[in-house]
Scaffold this motif. Structure first.
Motif: not given
Length: 425
Positions: A392-396, A279-282
């Motif tokens: 947490q998603i923004l941090e990742e 998800d992070i890469t996408a």
């Protein structure tokens, strides 16, 4: 608010495609083929002293066989199934082993075992970044314990399989019973390999993945290794291979087999890491799509379908809906996928419009990055579609992508400058 829908089959296919692409890209970038080659070398070096131990065991078994029928059957099974007579004739297994030579073999086994464990640990440091430093005592003691125990279990499983094959061939216990026992023994060996891989995938990374994820990827790795073993067995039995390599064929074959085995081990470990970053890469590709990042055609095709992200993070809001209220404590960031929104600031006598947000813009990240309350309000001008990103998603995202981090910092600086210019006085 409503969430965009997505057909399950389409979402799964897109996710698998992105997971496979991310895994292969990371696998190639990390140079894991070199790590696999180094690990295979240490594996071969660790296996070599075992021949000395095997010779000790054969000598001991020979003394026991003089007065024991089961030991005689076991020794005959070993010589027939493993072709030990040929190995002895070629000099790979000494006929008479001295204690001093055995001591050297044990020291070599211990040192090479430590090198093997360190090689695996080094590869995992590349696959799973931010590994913690292990205690010096543990780094020396652990290899000396794991490898001998591992080789002992592998030897017992191979010994049982060899003995059962010999007994079935000579009709000592019946073909049907032997096949059942062989199947149980194979299942035990598979479970042992899976447990070892599960322990490595789950405990070696500093940030341990979920146990069920590590178990699933360990199962895939174990199945792949089983398929490799079957193919290797078929290939090794070809007469052309033996005539081509001669006496050193077994050594070359073990080295090549170990190389491919560790390739599979690291490939599945890399897939486990990519599983948590799909998800992070996408999201990174989506956010940088309009910033001149210059994705290739293959990458554009793999990450071009954004419906999966919309189904997971997307929200659709009607006109006039306030996504962010000034003074709130919320930390969620948003990516404006479709539509427009206006930014307002509370001033004396009402609200002042500071500007507008268009498609492709990230907003709402200031509250999280500065650890402050919301400094402005964001209201939908019409129907809008956004991706809601928890902290947490923004941090990742910022840890994963340096270009995206620079872009966020640049946007943050521009907004702070505009807010200072808009402030009274």
């Amino acid at each position: 608010m409503r969430t965009p829908a997505l057909a399950p089959a389409r979402g799964t296919l897109a996710w698998l495609l992105q997971l496979g692409y991310t895994t292969w890209r990371l696998f190639s970038r990390n140079g894991l083929t070199n790590h696999a080659a180094a690990t295979a070398f240490y594996f071969l070096l660790s296996a070599t002293p075992l021949l000395l131990l095997l010779s000790y065991a054969l000598q001991l078994l020979g003394h026991i066989a003089e007065n024991s029928v089961p030991a005689t059957i076991l020794m005959a099974a070993l010589y027939e199934q493993l072709q030990l007579e040929h190995l002895t004739a070629l000099g790979f297994i000494p006929r008479q082993t001295q204690l001093a030579a055995g001591g050297v073999g044990l020291v070599t086994l211990l040192l090479s075992s430590r090198g093997l464990v360190n090689a695996v640990n080094g590869a995992f440091k590349v696959i799973f970044p931010e590994q913690n430093r292990r205690n010096v005592v543990v780094s020396w003691v652990l290899p000396l314990v794991i490898l001998p125990v591992l080789f002992l279990l592998m030897g017992l499983a191979a010994l049982a399989q060899t003995t059962l094959s010999f007994l079935a061939r000579n009709d000592f216990i019946g073909a049907g019973n032997a096949h059942v026992l062989q199947a149980l023994n194979s299942a035990f060996g598979f479970a042992m390999v899976w447990a070892l891989l599960f322990a490595a995938y789950w405990r070696l990374p500093r940030q341990h993945p979920r146990a069920r994820d590590a178990a699933a990827f360990a199962l895939g790795a174990a199945a792949s290794l089983a398929a490799l073993l079957l193919l290797s067995g078929v290939f090794f039995k070809l007469e052309s291979y033996r005539s081509l390599y001669g006496a050193l064929g077994g050594v070359v074959f073990v080295l090549i087999g170990g190389y491919f085995a560790f390739l599979l081990l690291y490939l599945w470990a890399q897939a486990l890491y990519a599983y948590g970053k799909a998800d992070i890469t996408a999201l990174e590709k989506l956010f940088l799509a309009g910033s001149g990042a210059g994705a290739g055609k293959l990458e554009g095709y793999v990450f071009g379908d954004t419906q999966r992200l919309l189904a997971k993070y997307g929200q659709v809001h009607p006109p006039g809906h306030a996504l962010i209220e000034e003074g709130d404590d919320s930390k969620t960031a948003y990516f404006l996928y479709a539509g427009r929104a206006a930014v307002y600031k509370n001033v004396d006598g009402g609200r002042r419009r500071l500007g507008e947000l268009n498609e492709g813009q990230l907003f709402g990240e200031m509250a999280y990055l500065l650890n402050e309350k919301r400094t402005a309000s964001v209201v939908a001008d019409g129907e809008i579609t956004v991706l809601a990103l928890p902290p947490q998603i923004l941090e990742e995202l910022m840890r994963h992508s340096a270009p995206l981090s620079r872009r966020i910092i640049d946007i943050l600086c521009q907004r702070l400058e505009r807010m200072n210019l808009a402030s009274p006085g």
